[in-house]
Design a protein around this motif. Structure first.
Motif, PDB file in Angstrom:
ATOM      1  N   LYS A 253      70.115  48.911  93.329  1.00 32.24           N
ATOM      2  CA  LYS A 253      68.658  48.569  93.082  1.00 32.24           C
ATOM      3  C   LYS A 253      68.124  49.819  91.909  1.00 32.24           C
ATOM      4  O   LYS A 253      68.623  50.888  92.384  1.00 32.24           O
ATOM      5  CB  LYS A 253      68.021  48.879  94.458  1.00 32.24           C
ATOM      6  CG  LYS A 253      66.273  48.630  94.366  1.00 32.24           C
ATOM      7  CD  LYS A 253      65.509  48.605  95.701  1.00 32.24           C
ATOM      8  CE  LYS A 253      64.152  48.423  95.586  1.00 32.24           C
ATOM      9  NZ  LYS A 253      63.470  48.452  96.912  1.00 32.24           N
ATOM     10  N   PHE A 254      67.309  49.423  91.366  1.00 36.05           N
ATOM     11  CA  PHE A 254      66.788  50.350  90.442  1.00 36.05           C
ATOM     12  C   PHE A 254      65.417  49.799  89.936  1.00 36.05           C
ATOM     13  O   PHE A 254      65.120  48.749  89.823  1.00 36.05           O
ATOM     14  CB  PHE A 254      67.713  50.769  89.227  1.00 36.05           C
ATOM     15  CG  PHE A 254      67.911  49.763  88.485  1.00 36.05           C
ATOM     16  CD1 PHE A 254      67.113  49.314  87.042  1.00 36.05           C
ATOM     17  CD2 PHE A 254      68.919  48.801  88.469  1.00 36.05           C
ATOM     18  CE1 PHE A 254      67.251  48.211  86.432  1.00 36.05           C
ATOM     19  CE2 PHE A 254      69.251  47.578  87.729  1.00 36.05           C
ATOM     20  CZ  PHE A 254      68.446  47.294  86.672  1.00 36.05           C
TER      21      PHE A 254
ATOM     22  N   LEU B 196      75.355  49.868  87.811  1.00 36.52           N
ATOM     23  CA  LEU B 196      74.388  50.990  87.943  1.00 36.52           C
ATOM     24  C   LEU B 196      75.247  52.461  88.772  1.00 36.52           C
ATOM     25  O   LEU B 196      75.752  52.243  89.725  1.00 36.52           O
ATOM     26  CB  LEU B 196      73.260  50.782  88.912  1.00 36.52           C
ATOM     27  CG  LEU B 196      72.268  51.548  89.393  1.00 36.52           C
ATOM     28  CD1 LEU B 196      71.479  52.000  88.080  1.00 36.52           C
ATOM     29  CD2 LEU B 196      71.238  50.838  90.131  1.00 36.52           C
TER      30      LEU B 196
ATOM     31  N   LEU C 106      72.383  53.592  83.904  1.00 35.04           N
ATOM     32  CA  LEU C 106      72.607  52.055  84.003  1.00 35.04           C
ATOM     33  C   LEU C 106      73.418  51.706  82.676  1.00 35.04           C
ATOM     34  O   LEU C 106      73.139  52.034  81.679  1.00 35.04           O
ATOM     35  CB  LEU C 106      71.289  51.556  84.123  1.00 35.04           C
ATOM     36  CG  LEU C 106      71.275  49.848  83.746  1.00 35.04           C
ATOM     37  CD1 LEU C 106      72.018  49.221  85.103  1.00 35.04           C
ATOM     38  CD2 LEU C 106      69.901  49.433  83.608  1.00 35.04           C
TER      39      LEU C 106
ATOM     40  N   ALA D 287      69.456  58.255  83.391  1.00 35.33           N
ATOM     41  CA  ALA D 287      68.479  58.431  84.264  1.00 35.33           C
ATOM     42  C   ALA D 287      67.509  59.928  83.961  1.00 35.33           C
ATOM     43  O   ALA D 287      66.472  60.074  84.043  1.00 35.33           O
ATOM     44  CB  ALA D 287      68.776  58.763  85.633  1.00 35.33           C
TER      45      ALA D 287
ATOM     46  N   LEU E 288      63.932  55.645  84.454  1.00 33.03           N
ATOM     47  CA  LEU E 288      65.142  54.926  85.499  1.00 33.03           C
ATOM     48  C   LEU E 288      65.064  55.523  86.549  1.00 33.03           C
ATOM     49  O   LEU E 288      65.241  57.012  86.822  1.00 33.03           O
ATOM     50  CB  LEU E 288      66.377  54.861  84.560  1.00 33.03           C
ATOM     51  CG  LEU E 288      67.541  54.495  85.435  1.00 33.03           C
ATOM     52  CD1 LEU E 288      67.397  53.001  85.816  1.00 33.03           C
ATOM     53  CD2 LEU E 288      68.736  54.567  84.496  1.00 33.03           C
TER      54      LEU E 288
ATOM     55  N   ILE F 188      66.896  55.292  90.420  1.00 32.17           N
ATOM     56  CA  ILE F 188      68.167  54.838  90.906  1.00 32.17           C
ATOM     57  C   ILE F 188      68.202  54.901  92.412  1.00 32.17           C
ATOM     58  O   ILE F 188      68.047  56.312  92.975  1.00 32.17           O
ATOM     59  CB  ILE F 188      69.587  55.393  90.318  1.00 32.17           C
ATOM     60  CG1 ILE F 188      69.656  55.131  88.726  1.00 32.17           C
ATOM     61  CG2 ILE F 188      70.692  54.785  90.796  1.00 32.17           C
ATOM     62  CD1 ILE F 188      70.681  55.862  88.206  1.00 32.17           C
ATOM     63  N   GLU F 189      68.187  53.977  93.102  1.00 36.54           N
ATOM     64  CA  GLU F 189      67.922  53.986  94.586  1.00 36.54           C
ATOM     65  C   GLU F 189      69.414  53.624  95.056  1.00 36.54           C
ATOM     66  O   GLU F 189      69.691  54.355  96.050  1.00 36.54           O
ATOM     67  CB  GLU F 189      67.025  53.020  95.224  1.00 36.54           C
ATOM     68  CG  GLU F 189      65.571  53.293  94.732  1.00 36.54           C
ATOM     69  CD  GLU F 189      64.394  52.417  95.529  1.00 36.54           C
ATOM     70  OE1 GLU F 189      64.973  52.063  96.456  1.00 36.54           O
ATOM     71  OE2 GLU F 189      63.459  52.250  94.922  1.00 36.54           O
TER      72      GLU F 189
ATOM     73  N   THR G   1      73.665  52.600  93.920  1.00 35.86           N
ATOM     74  CA  THR G   1      74.514  52.108  92.925  1.00 35.86           C
ATOM     75  C   THR G   1      75.078  50.672  93.215  1.00 35.86           C
ATOM     76  O   THR G   1      75.088  50.238  94.245  1.00 35.86           O
ATOM     77  CB  THR G   1      75.558  53.034  92.764  1.00 35.86           C
ATOM     78  OG1 THR G   1      76.332  53.276  93.907  1.00 35.86           O
ATOM     79  CG2 THR G   1      75.028  54.397  92.255  1.00 35.86           C
TER      80      THR G   1
ATOM     81  N   THR H 123      61.504  46.208  88.766  1.00 33.42           N
ATOM     82  CA  THR H 123      62.421  46.596  89.577  1.00 33.42           C
ATOM     83  C   THR H 123      63.582  45.432  89.949  1.00 33.42           C
ATOM     84  O   THR H 123      63.200  44.382  90.019  1.00 33.42           O
ATOM     85  CB  THR H 123      62.027  46.998  91.135  1.00 33.42           C
ATOM     86  OG1 THR H 123      61.001  48.100  90.885  1.00 33.42           O
ATOM     87  CG2 THR H 123      62.962  47.504  92.020  1.00 33.42           C
TER      88      THR H 123
ATOM     89  N   SER I 167      66.857  44.503  92.259  1.00 36.62           N
ATOM     90  CA  SER I 167      67.607  44.859  93.482  1.00 36.62           C
ATOM     91  C   SER I 167      68.796  43.697  93.612  1.00 36.62           C
ATOM     92  O   SER I 167      68.422  42.382  93.528  1.00 36.62           O
ATOM     93  CB  SER I 167      66.997  45.070  94.758  1.00 36.62           C
ATOM     94  OG  SER I 167      66.079  43.851  94.958  1.00 36.62           O
TER      95      SER I 167
END
Length: 377
Positions: free
Chosen positions: A2-3, A37, A42, A59, A66, A68-69, A71, A94, A96
């Motif tokens: 998720k990003f 990711l 990314l 990032a 960016l 990053i939540e 990878t 976003t 995901s």
């Protein structure tokens, strides 16, 4: 996975990567875009088996915004995905991933599209042994622009669809020919003494895509191996397969002396050829005639169906024997276009031998265009 990312920065990278993606491929997954990711970036990858482009969005680059939540990786249908991103309503978006499904949200809009695992995407080539050098992006752009025009578009002789690139000492030489014309550009690599000699043939189509990506960059690192050429600039890595075979020996085609010479502004000559070709394009053979007599030069075009055009050339200098020579106007115009803004010299031997077009004062063929005349009798 998720990003969140700035949409305009993402679109720029997607457009660049998509240059390597084709809808016409025998490997279905290559119609997809690969997204990896990582903890700090990314990475986008596109490929058509002949060329591959990889771009990383960091990032720590504030322009990317960016965040990053988590990878991960996936491949998504390139055309569909890029069109979605371009039409999203908000500044940021976003993405995901759950399983093999991507959820794309931006503002009040949301899309769900199906993807394929990133592990199914072909791996990029690994260079076991390679020769490496660095040069300015401006030099490489100029080298490509001045040579790609003479590369063949006919697959009947695949080797001629490439640009022959050779390294020797501190010079890089590029040559193309389609057997009707030839382009040659030699550049000196500053601070690159005694590079290992190398000779490769890179598809002109690949170089054309590379030229577009190089704008705005300063330095390019080039790596050449037995079957791949890799160009690294900024956060972009560009891979191209090499053409197999031996490129024709072209040095012997370049005349070493001239019996007739004209010195003229490239724009002036190009304009005259433009006007003459208005009629020559209407005829079957598409040729214009250059007549040199008594230190005067005239361009003429003729069409039995339409009529005739004649124009006296305003040349800076005309020297040597009288001459009548016919040629394809499109070839000469292409050659003049890459030398636009310069005074050029045209050097002829006879009306049946190839002639060359070089910048004024050129003495060592570092910038050279060669044209084969058309026999009209």
């Amino acid at each position: 996975m998720k990003f969140t990312i700035n949409r305009q920065a993402f679109i720029k990278a997607l457009n660049d990567v998509s240059r390597a993606i084709s809808s016409k491929t025998t490997i279905p997954i290559l119609t997809n875009l690969k997204l990896d990711l990582e903890e700090d970036q990314l990475v986008l990858t596109g490929s058509n088996a002949d060329i591959s482009i990889q771009i990383s969005l960091a990032a720590d680059d504030t322009a990317n915004e960016l965040v990053i939540e988590s990878t991960g990786g996936i491949t998504l249908p390139a055309t569909f995905f890029i069109n979605i991103v371009k039409h999203l309503p908000a500044t940021n978006m976003t993405l995901s991933i759950e399983g093999l499904q991507a959820l794309i949200t931006s503002g009040s809009a949301s899309f769900k599209i199906n993807g394929q695992p990133s592990s199914a995407y072909p791996k990029l080539p690994e260079l076991s042994e390679s020769k490496s050098l660095k040069l300015s992006a401006a030099q490489l752009i100029e080298l490509i622009a001045q040579t790609k025009i003479s590369a063949s578009t006919q697959e009947s002789r695949p080797i001629l669809t490439g640009i022959h690139l050779s390294l020797s000492g501190n010079q890089m030489k590029a040559v193309t020919t389609d057997s009707h014309r030839l382009s040659q550009r030699i550049i000196t690599l500053v601070g690159a003494e005694n590079i290992d000699d190398a000779s490769v043939i890179i598809p002109a189509k690949a170089f054309n895509e590379l030229q577009s990506l190089l704008e705005g960059h300063n330095v390019v690192e080039v790596k050449l191996s037995a079957n791949q050429a890799v160009f690294i600039f900024g956060r972009t890595t560009f891979y191209s397969r090499l053409l197999e075979g031996n490129y024709p020996e072209t040095d012997r085609l370049i005349p070493s002396e001239a019996n007739t010479e004209i010195e003229i502004d490239a724009g002036v000559l190009s304009g005259a050829i433009d006007r003459a070709s208005l009629l020559s394009h209407e005829s079957r053979n598409n040729v214009v005639l250059l007549t040199i007599k008594d230190q005067q030069a005239e361009i003429s075009g003729n069409s039995q169906e339409v009529g005739q055009v004649k124009e006296t050339l305003s040349a800076d200098k005309i020297a040597g024997d009288d001459l009548e020579i016919s040629f394809n106007p499109d070839y000469v115009r292409d050659a003049l276009r890459v030398l636009q803004g310069k005074t050029v010299e045209l050097k002829f031997t006879t009306n049946l031998r190839p002639f060359i077009i070089i910048p004024e004062g050129e003495t060592d063929n570092k910038q050279l265009q060669l044209i084969t005349p058309v026999r009209t009798f």
